[in-house]
Scaffold this active site. Structure first.
Site, short mmCIF file in Angstrom:
data_model
loop_
_atom_site.label_atom_id
_atom_site.label_comp_id
_atom_site.label_asym_id
_atom_site.label_seq_id
_atom_site.Cartn_x
_atom_site.Cartn_y
_atom_site.Cartn_z
N ALA A 1 72.28 25.71 103.47
CA ALA A 1 72.04 26.68 102.61
C ALA A 1 72.10 27.99 104.19
O ALA A 1 71.41 28.19 105.00
CB ALA A 1 70.56 26.61 102.58
N ASP B 227 72.83 24.87 111.16
CA ASP B 227 74.33 25.40 111.62
C ASP B 227 74.61 24.53 113.19
O ASP B 227 75.69 24.48 112.60
CB ASP B 227 74.75 26.23 110.71
CG ASP B 227 74.20 27.72 110.75
OD1 ASP B 227 72.74 28.12 112.23
OD2 ASP B 227 74.82 29.38 110.80
#
Length: 260
Positions: free
Chosen positions: A7, A110
């Protein structure tokens, strides 16, 4: 089969991973208001198109830099796939790598996942460049420790700021100029030169400075949607890894599942 969910600020990527191999992937715009039911309807149709059903998914792992999106993704996993998801960086799915920075908790999911995947695939010191909403440069030492990095505006973000602030400048597409000339003959050409070649110069300049600071040979690994576009116009990259974040999620899940 593992459903890995990345996400990001702009997009969510859903990927089916089987024994480390990505079998299918889908992308949708990030919207924290989207409900688990909406995700389920969308995913159900896409799974069928690829020849899969919900029953093929027996594990879910989520990595997110958008906290508001997490709840509905967790509900999706529990309600529609019948599994409690692993959350990257939390609990059993803690990173398992050294975050050698002043504020380890502030490192985005990330970036940590990219570090895990890059170190698993490449040896030595690494510089990982991720072309997303922001363009990030992450430094990984030969032992796999995250040493810090750089955050710069993404190229689309830079273009949006330019067009928004200058009333007479048109919106242009991000693409490589038709020639290597850096003297534009039209407004659009001049904007493209400034955005594209300016960005290439930033990449090359920062990579050179980071390598000098590391003081040892370092490989440059690029990921993100625009990595391939820039790769054709610079010698800065040693490798392109389009699915680095998803690979990081798969590796993190594998580590957790092997210890439980």
């Amino acid at each position: 089969m593992l459903l890995a969910i990345d996400a990001g600020n702009t997009n969510l990527v859903f990927a089916l991973v089987d024994d480390g191999a990505i079998r299918a992937r889908w992308r949708i715009a990030t919207d924290p208001r989207r409900t688990a039911d909406q995700y389920a309807v969308w995913l159900h149709q896409l799974l069928e198109l690829e020849g899969y059903t919900r029953g093929h998914v027996d594990a879910v792992i989520i990595g997110t830099v958008v906290p508001r999106a997490l709840h509905n993704l967790e509900v999706l996993a529990v309600k529609y796939f019948g599994v409690k998801p692993l959350i990257a960086g939390q609990g059993a799915a803690a990173w398992g790598i050294e975050l050698d920075v002043a504020e380890p908790r502030s490192v985005g999911a990330d970036r940590a996942l990219n570090v895990i995947a890059a170190h698993a695939a490449h040896t030595g010191d690494l510089i990982v460049i991720d072309f997303g909403t922001a363009t990030t440069f992450d430094v990984v030492d030969y032992g796999g420790a995250y040493k810090g990095g750089i955050i710069a505006p993404g190229i689309n973000l830079s273009l949006d700021a330019l067009v928004t602030a200058a009333a007479r400048l048109p919106r242009i597409a991000i693409q490589a100029p038709n020639t290597n000339s850096v003297i534009g003959r039209t407004t659009e050409d001049q904007m493209l030169v400034g955005i594209f070649w300016g960005y290439v110069a930033m990449i090359e300049g920062l990579v050179e400075r980071v390598k000098a600071e590391i003081g040892r040979p370092a490989r440059v690994i690029a990921t993100g949607g625009l990595a391939i576009l820039f790769d054709k116009h610079t010698q800065a990259f040693d490798a392109i890894e389009p699915d680095l974040t998803i690979q990081g999620l798969a590796l993190l899940y594998k580590r957790v599942s092997s210890t439980t």
